[in-house]
Design a protein around this motif. Sequence first.
Motif, mmCIF file in Angstrom:
data_model
loop_
_atom_site.group_PDB
_atom_site.id
_atom_site.type_symbol
_atom_site.label_atom_id
_atom_site.label_comp_id
_atom_site.label_asym_id
_atom_site.label_seq_id
_atom_site.Cartn_x
_atom_site.Cartn_y
_atom_site.Cartn_z
ATOM 1 N N PRO A 200 33.621 49.415 24.523
ATOM 2 C CA PRO A 200 34.425 48.227 24.229
ATOM 3 C C PRO A 200 35.894 48.572 24.027
ATOM 4 C CG PRO A 200 32.430 48.291 22.890
ATOM 5 C CD PRO A 200 32.549 49.624 23.547
ATOM 6 N N ILE A 201 36.759 47.744 24.575
ATOM 7 C CA ILE A 201 38.196 47.869 24.372
ATOM 8 C C ILE A 201 38.730 46.504 23.952
ATOM 9 C CG2 ILE A 201 38.486 49.785 25.981
ATOM 10 C CD1 ILE A 201 39.319 47.803 28.098
ATOM 11 N N LYS A 202 40.036 46.403 23.753
ATOM 12 C CA LYS A 202 40.613 45.161 23.253
ATOM 13 C C LYS A 202 40.387 43.983 24.192
ATOM 14 C CE LYS A 202 44.253 47.133 20.353
ATOM 15 N NZ LYS A 202 45.715 47.166 20.082
ATOM 16 N N THR A 203 40.330 44.252 25.484
ATOM 17 C CA THR A 203 40.163 43.163 26.450
ATOM 18 C C THR A 203 38.702 42.877 26.783
ATOM 19 O OG1 THR A 203 40.418 44.747 28.267
ATOM 20 C CG2 THR A 203 42.402 43.607 27.497
ATOM 21 N N THR A 204 37.784 43.609 26.176
ATOM 22 C CA THR A 204 36.363 43.374 26.443
ATOM 23 C C THR A 204 35.955 42.002 25.918
ATOM 24 O OG1 THR A 204 35.862 45.732 26.276
ATOM 25 C CG2 THR A 204 34.026 44.189 26.031
ATOM 26 N N PRO A 205 35.386 41.147 26.750
ATOM 27 C CA PRO A 205 34.973 39.823 26.269
ATOM 28 C C PRO A 205 33.740 39.920 25.378
ATOM 29 C CG PRO A 205 34.346 40.114 28.566
ATOM 30 C CD PRO A 205 35.153 41.316 28.195
ATOM 31 N N ILE A 206 33.830 39.355 24.199
ATOM 32 C CA ILE A 206 32.700 39.359 23.266
ATOM 33 C C ILE A 206 32.436 37.941 22.780
ATOM 34 C CG2 ILE A 206 33.170 41.716 22.499
ATOM 35 C CD1 ILE A 206 34.297 40.469 19.894
ATOM 36 N N THR A 207 31.272 37.761 22.199
ATOM 37 C CA THR A 207 30.857 36.471 21.657
ATOM 38 C C THR A 207 30.426 36.664 20.212
ATOM 39 O OG1 THR A 207 30.061 35.815 23.839
ATOM 40 C CG2 THR A 207 29.311 34.505 21.976
ATOM 41 N N ILE A 208 30.766 35.712 19.358
ATOM 42 C CA ILE A 208 30.356 35.751 17.950
ATOM 43 C C ILE A 208 29.369 34.612 17.723
ATOM 44 C CG2 ILE A 208 31.130 35.688 15.562
ATOM 45 C CD1 ILE A 208 33.873 36.599 16.506
ATOM 46 N N VAL A 209 28.163 34.954 17.258
ATOM 47 C CA VAL A 209 27.114 33.954 17.079
ATOM 48 C C VAL A 209 26.469 34.122 15.710
ATOM 49 C CG1 VAL A 209 26.646 33.894 19.559
ATOM 50 C CG2 VAL A 209 25.324 35.424 18.095
ATOM 51 N N LYS A 210 25.669 33.123 15.338
ATOM 52 C CA LYS A 210 24.885 33.230 14.112
ATOM 53 C C LYS A 210 23.768 34.250 14.319
ATOM 54 C CE LYS A 210 25.499 28.390 12.761
ATOM 55 N NZ LYS A 210 24.785 27.102 12.521
ATOM 56 N N ARG A 211 23.485 35.001 13.281
ATOM 57 C CA ARG A 211 22.416 35.993 13.408
ATOM 58 C C ARG A 211 21.067 35.316 13.666
ATOM 59 N NH1 ARG A 211 21.704 41.290 12.418
ATOM 60 N NH2 ARG A 211 23.851 41.494 11.679
ATOM 61 N N THR A 212 20.883 34.119 13.129
ATOM 62 C CA THR A 212 19.616 33.409 13.344
ATOM 63 C C THR A 212 19.423 33.022 14.811
ATOM 64 O OG1 THR A 212 20.733 31.347 12.724
ATOM 65 C CG2 THR A 212 19.503 32.504 11.004
ATOM 66 N N ASN A 213 20.524 32.938 15.568
ATOM 67 C CA ASN A 213 20.438 32.571 16.988
ATOM 68 C C ASN A 213 20.588 33.780 17.906
ATOM 69 O OD1 ASN A 213 20.256 29.910 16.153
ATOM 70 N ND2 ASN A 213 22.443 29.527 16.389
ATOM 71 N N LEU A 214 20.539 34.978 17.347
ATOM 72 C CA LEU A 214 20.806 36.183 18.131
ATOM 73 C C LEU A 214 19.822 36.346 19.284
ATOM 74 C CD1 LEU A 214 22.421 38.752 18.539
ATOM 75 C CD2 LEU A 214 20.941 39.889 16.860
ATOM 76 N N ASP A 215 18.534 36.135 19.029
ATOM 77 C CA ASP A 215 17.533 36.303 20.088
ATOM 78 C C ASP A 215 17.758 35.324 21.236
ATOM 79 O OD1 ASP A 215 16.340 38.340 18.697
ATOM 80 O OD2 ASP A 215 14.841 37.053 17.728
#
Length: 272
Positions: A200-215
């Motif tokens: 991962p680097i600064k430009t890597t696209p990531i998503t932030i989600v609830k842990r309950t919805n991780l699966d």
Amino acid sequence: MISTYNEASLNPKIEIPERLKEKSVSKEEALVEIIRSRLEALGPVTVDQISETLGVSSSEVDQALLKLEGEGFVFRGNFTPGFDELEWCERRLLARVNKYTLTKLRREIEPVSASDFMRFLFSWQGVSSDEKPEGVEALRGVLDQLEGFEAPAASWERDIFSSRIKNYDHTWMDTLCLSGSAVWGRFRTGNTNGGKKSSPIKTTPITIVKRTNLDIWKNIGKTPENNLEDLSHSVKKSFLILFPQKKHRFLKKLFRDQNASGQKRKLPWLNL
């Protein structure tokens, strides 16, 4: 007119052309033509309304309408919303009314422009608001709105959170992650070179989600490259068209499995 209203007098008097005097028209035929001309200018109308306007009995109007219906000139039905009484409407006029109604309904649900949609998002997410919320709970609300959204790692705190939350503090995000409320990751599989995954680097696209919805998000991000045999014929073709770079890898695995089992199968769906 005279055939329908025998006792009526014309004022001013109208002279009937000689060629028409020789033609005899019954009252029923005359009433049919009068109602025909009326319906060409009216919308959906009831028998009682026609009867009251023309000053004839409802039974006579019924007979005339039935004759026009037999010609395909009028349709009967309930055309006015909230009005239960039977109505009659001229065929071409009814088609125009239906067309205008559909056009109006389509206009009500047609998508807005991209600029209008962006203005709505900025307002809904509080970006354009002068009074912005503050604190960990405010951050939790922002994450609820943006769950599943993918953005470069560096832009989450620098651009996204700071534009929606007053005096954003990076420790608030740490609090949510350490408490198990939120988790970040890259759930959409990207292209890899030689099977190696980049760090991962600064430009890597990531998503932030609830842990309950991780699966749920993990399953959404998966690609079925290793399970194509379980898919239908049309889905297999679609997948290999959308991901042609995976075709060679799948064929190699497929032929290796066939050689191991000693079975040969024809797969016409691979002829893309």
